[in-house]
Design an enzyme around this catalytic site. Structure first.
Site, PDB file in Angstrom:
ATOM      1  N   ARG A  96       0.829  -1.211   0.000  1.00 55.03           N
ATOM      2  CA  ARG A  96       0.000   0.000   0.000  1.00 55.03           C
ATOM      3  C   ARG A  96       0.858   1.253   0.000  1.00 55.03           C
ATOM      4  O   ARG A  96       0.454   2.303  -0.442  1.00 55.03           O
ATOM      5  CB  ARG A  96      -0.885   0.005   1.241  1.00 55.03           C
ATOM      6  CG  ARG A  96      -2.223  -0.640   0.985  1.00 55.03           C
ATOM      7  CD  ARG A  96      -3.142  -0.436   2.124  1.00 55.03           C
ATOM      8  NE  ARG A  96      -2.468  -0.718   3.387  1.00 55.03           N
ATOM      9  CZ  ARG A  96      -2.850  -0.268   4.552  1.00 55.03           C
ATOM     10  NH1 ARG A  96      -3.878   0.511   4.644  1.00 55.03           N
ATOM     11  NH2 ARG A  96      -2.212  -0.590   5.656  1.00 55.03           N
ATOM     12  N   ASP A 115      -3.931  -0.978  -3.152  1.00 58.91           N
ATOM     13  CA  ASP A 115      -4.674  -1.601  -2.070  1.00 58.91           C
ATOM     14  C   ASP A 115      -5.117  -2.992  -2.511  1.00 58.91           C
ATOM     15  O   ASP A 115      -5.678  -3.156  -3.597  1.00 58.91           O
ATOM     16  CB  ASP A 115      -5.908  -0.704  -1.801  1.00 58.91           C
ATOM     17  CG  ASP A 115      -6.603  -1.105  -0.530  1.00 58.91           C
ATOM     18  OD1 ASP A 115      -6.491  -2.294  -0.160  1.00 58.91           O
ATOM     19  OD2 ASP A 115      -7.258  -0.245   0.073  1.00 58.91           O
ATOM     20  N   HIS A 173       4.156 -23.885   9.250  1.00 59.39           N
ATOM     21  CA  HIS A 173       5.564 -23.985   8.840  1.00 59.39           C
ATOM     22  C   HIS A 173       6.264 -25.192   9.479  1.00 59.39           C
ATOM     23  O   HIS A 173       7.304 -25.618   9.006  1.00 59.39           O
ATOM     24  CB  HIS A 173       6.316 -22.667   9.055  1.00 59.39           C
ATOM     25  CG  HIS A 173       6.719 -22.394  10.467  1.00 59.39           C
ATOM     26  ND1 HIS A 173       5.881 -21.838  11.388  1.00 59.39           N
ATOM     27  CD2 HIS A 173       7.889 -22.603  11.131  1.00 59.39           C
ATOM     28  CE1 HIS A 173       6.507 -21.716  12.541  1.00 59.39           C
ATOM     29  NE2 HIS A 173       7.739 -22.172  12.418  1.00 59.39           N
ATOM     30  N   GLU A 191      11.012 -22.548  23.748  1.00 64.61           N
ATOM     31  CA  GLU A 191      11.668 -21.404  23.102  1.00 64.61           C
ATOM     32  C   GLU A 191      12.332 -20.532  24.156  1.00 64.61           C
ATOM     33  O   GLU A 191      11.835 -20.427  25.274  1.00 64.61           O
ATOM     34  CB  GLU A 191      10.626 -20.551  22.380  1.00 64.61           C
ATOM     35  CG  GLU A 191       9.885 -21.276  21.292  1.00 64.61           C
ATOM     36  CD  GLU A 191       8.941 -20.327  20.571  1.00 64.61           C
ATOM     37  OE1 GLU A 191       9.364 -19.761  19.560  1.00 64.61           O
ATOM     38  OE2 GLU A 191       7.822 -20.127  21.035  1.00 64.61           O
ATOM     39  N   ASP A 203      -1.549 -20.244  19.863  1.00 64.41           N
ATOM     40  CA  ASP A 203      -0.417 -19.872  19.003  1.00 64.41           C
ATOM     41  C   ASP A 203       0.392 -21.095  18.563  1.00 64.41           C
ATOM     42  O   ASP A 203       0.891 -21.146  17.446  1.00 64.41           O
ATOM     43  CB  ASP A 203       0.494 -18.896  19.780  1.00 64.41           C
ATOM     44  CG  ASP A 203       1.635 -18.347  18.940  1.00 64.41           C
ATOM     45  OD1 ASP A 203       1.408 -18.075  17.747  1.00 64.41           O
ATOM     46  OD2 ASP A 203       2.757 -18.193  19.467  1.00 64.41           O
ATOM     47  N   HIS A 211       0.956 -26.186  15.337  1.00 67.66           N
ATOM     48  CA  HIS A 211       2.219 -26.916  15.209  1.00 67.66           C
ATOM     49  C   HIS A 211       2.232 -28.230  16.000  1.00 67.66           C
ATOM     50  O   HIS A 211       2.579 -29.278  15.465  1.00 67.66           O
ATOM     51  CB  HIS A 211       3.388 -26.047  15.675  1.00 67.66           C
ATOM     52  CG  HIS A 211       3.422 -24.683  15.043  1.00 67.66           C
ATOM     53  ND1 HIS A 211       3.078 -24.481  13.730  1.00 67.66           N
ATOM     54  CD2 HIS A 211       3.766 -23.462  15.528  1.00 67.66           C
ATOM     55  CE1 HIS A 211       3.208 -23.185  13.451  1.00 67.66           C
ATOM     56  NE2 HIS A 211       3.612 -22.552  14.522  1.00 67.66           N
TER      57      HIS A 211
HETATM   58  C1  BG6 Z   1       5.010 -19.287  15.310  1.00 69.39           C
HETATM   59  C2  BG6 Z   1       4.498 -18.687  16.585  1.00 69.39           C
HETATM   60  O1  BG6 Z   1       3.966 -19.907  14.609  1.00 69.39           O
HETATM   61  O2  BG6 Z   1       6.014 -20.257  15.612  1.00 69.39           O
HETATM   62  C3  BG6 Z   1       5.630 -18.065  17.385  1.00 69.39           C
HETATM   63  O3  BG6 Z   1       3.527 -17.697  16.274  1.00 69.39           O
HETATM   64  C4  BG6 Z   1       6.734 -19.060  17.607  1.00 69.39           C
HETATM   65  O4  BG6 Z   1       5.156 -17.565  18.633  1.00 69.39           O
HETATM   66  C5  BG6 Z   1       7.142 -19.717  16.293  1.00 69.39           C
HETATM   67  O5  BG6 Z   1       7.842 -18.380  18.175  1.00 69.39           O
HETATM   68  C6  BG6 Z   1       8.097 -20.870  16.531  1.00 69.39           C
HETATM   69  O6  BG6 Z   1       8.585 -21.333  15.300  1.00 69.39           O
HETATM   70  P1  BG6 Z   1       9.983 -22.088  15.240  1.00 69.39           P
HETATM   71  O7  BG6 Z   1      10.096 -22.523  13.828  1.00 69.39           O
HETATM   72  O8  BG6 Z   1      11.030 -21.095  15.648  1.00 69.39           O
HETATM   73  O9  BG6 Z   1       9.887 -23.217  16.221  1.00 69.39           O
END
Ligand code: BG6
Length: 484
Positions: A43, A83, A168, A206, A225, A230
């Site tokens: 944008r 946009d 991911h 983490e 989250d 995951h």
């Molecule tokens: C993300 C979360 O999806 O994954 C984050 O929103 C988290 O809070 C992250 O830190 C962890 O990913 P990875 O690949 O570092 O384990």
């Protein structure tokens, strides 16, 4: 035929931190021939050189960066100012593509509140033809209802087979290796289930805190989250039945069955099967780190306390023939003592003990380290060599890929982008999977609310709240020591 990639949110955080570096890694590896253009829609800026200046710091540190590859990559990059909700902007883009708009990949690297408007505009601009692929990622809602709403907005313009929902974790080499380990080796299949497995632990620890995402995190917390997506995806890959073949729909169907078999956490179980935690001030690497509430509310509202969890531990069960009675212990937390993600599969002890009577024997374990290091080790018992009386000792069978090969492994996003380009949905999450995950998570949150379950304090840099250890002790078990 070549693809064109349109990144909506083309100079945003996700694009700069993950998407351009992933695409650049594919360029280095020679996997980008199938892509003729990458356009960043923003944008605020339509200046190509300004975008290069923003992306270069993230690319120049990557393996294989050199002027030649950079020149090739920048040739593919274009910028578009406008946009994402505006069909006219997208119409100009369509015109610029000409015939090649038939092979479009659109990445919505923007917050979900923009998804609906962007999808509508893409449709109105004639860009949602059947060959278009739409890539999105979390947060896909914050509960079942909000997921259904955002998904319906996407589905107004795109069919399910066009939507690639990124988790991911499914792009991580070690997570994909779970499928190979389970379904390419006959020995695991024979013992994979309640007859031989005592319990499973899945940990994502983490060291980082909530970083720049205070507002997001205060709404979401660790359960939504990390666990909803995951950790539950890892549970699926560990627990699913062997699919009939590698067809993405077959694999996703098996994963869905696992999610639908998760035993609901009820008012009977919520207090002893879940633990919420929140980090307080602590010390990490010799430095004092503030607690979560102080970070979020800071000096402005020093008396305000948040009850959101930065740590969660759950004793889950999968109510099906293979897994009935086997606890799956899940834990994840921020500001923990170490960064380590791993899976521990703890086997049962032999049924009949002929060695070391009266002594506890360490049962077999399969330990899969996901990050930061990748590794797979099997723990066995064997006879201690020598003429002395037969004594057992523990040994590790190391199945880890040598480090020299690990260097060539891709970042999760590079793998996932490659899969989108090749049109394979195996590593992406179906709408039904997301719905089933939210169903399970929503009822935990309902129970937390109903019983006013509080986030228990744990010091930053520690191993999490004491209650998580108590939860294991109830079952006469312990959390595994994390290997950094
Ligand atoms: C993300 C979360 O999806 O994954 C984050 O929103 C988290 O809070 C992250 O830190 C962890 O990913 P990875 O690949 O570092 O384990």
């Amino acid at each position: 035929m070549a693809h064109n990639i349109l990144i909506i949110g083309g100079d945003g955080d996700l694009a700069l931190r993950k998407l351009y570096p992933a695409l650049f890694a594919l360029e280095v590896a020679g996997h980008l021939q199938a892509v003729s253009s990458i356009t960043g829609l923003s944008r605020t800026s339509g200046d190509r050189e300004a975008l290069f200046a923003k992306m270069l710091p993230g690319l120049s540190v990557l393996d294989g960066f050199c002027d030649e590859v950079w020149d090739r990559f920048r040739e593919r990059i274009d910028v578009l100012r406008g946009d994402a909700n505006d069909p006219a902007t997208l119409g100009h883009y369509k015109t610029s593509l000409g015939d090649s708009c038939a092979n479009l990949i659109v990445y919505l690297a923007v917050p979900p509140k923009v998804f609906g408007g962007a999808c509508k505009a893409l449709k109105e601009a004639g860009l949602s033809v059947p060959s278009t692929r739409l890539v999105v990622e979390k947060p896909l809602g914050s509960d079942l209802e909000s997921f259904r709403s955002v998904n319906a907005q996407m589905r107004d313009s795109f069919s399910e087979s066009q939507i690639y929902r990124i988790d991911h974790y499914l792009g991580k080499e070690s997570v994909q290796n779970l499928l190979a380990l389970r379904f390419a080796n006959v020995m695991f299949e024979a013992i994979w289930g309640a007859s031989y497995i005592d319990h499973v632990q899945i940990t994502v620890a983490e060291r980082v805190g909530v970083e720049g995402r205070k507002e997001f995190y205060e709404e979401i917390g660790a359960l939504r989250d990390m666990v909803q997506n995951h950790l539950l995806q890892v549970v699926c890959l560990l627990a699913m039945e062997p699919p009939a073949n590698r067809d993405p729909f077959m694999i996703r169907a098996e994963k869905l069955k696992v999610l639908k078999s998760l035993k609901p956490i009820t008012d009977d179980t919520v207090k002893h099967c879940t633990v919420r935690g929140q980090y307080t001030e602590g010390s990490m690497g010799g430095k004092v780190v503030p607690g979560y509430s102080d970070e979020v509310f800071g000096e402005g509202e020093p008396d305000k306390k948040s009850n959101i969890e930065t740590y969660v531990a759950i004793r889950a069960e999968i109510d099906n023939w293979r897994w009935a009675g086997v606890p799956f212990y899940l834990r994840t937390g921020k500001r923990m003592h170490t960064r380590a993600s791993e899976i521990l599969v703890q086997f049962k002890p032999p049924r009949h003990v002929i060695f070391g009577k009266g002594r506890a024997m360490s049962p077999n374990q399969l330990r899969i380290q996901l990050q930061p290091k990748e590794g797979i080790t099997l723990h066995f018992l064997r006879k201690q060599p020598g003429l002395e009386e037969l004594t057992l000792e523990e040994v590790e069978l190391n199945l880890t890929v040598p480090e020299s090969s690990q260097k060539n492994s891709y970042d999760a996003y590079a793998r996932l982008m490659l899969e989108v380009i090749s049109g394979d949905q195996t590593l992406f999450v179906s709408a039904e999977e997301v719905e089933a995950s939210w169903c399970w998570i929503d009822q935990i949150i309902e129970q937390w609310q109903q019983y006013g379950i509080k986030a228990k304090p744990y010091a930053a840099g520690s191993q999490g709240p004491v209650d998580a250890a108590v939860m294991m002790a109830q079952d006469e078990r312990e959390w595994s020591d994390l290997q950094p």
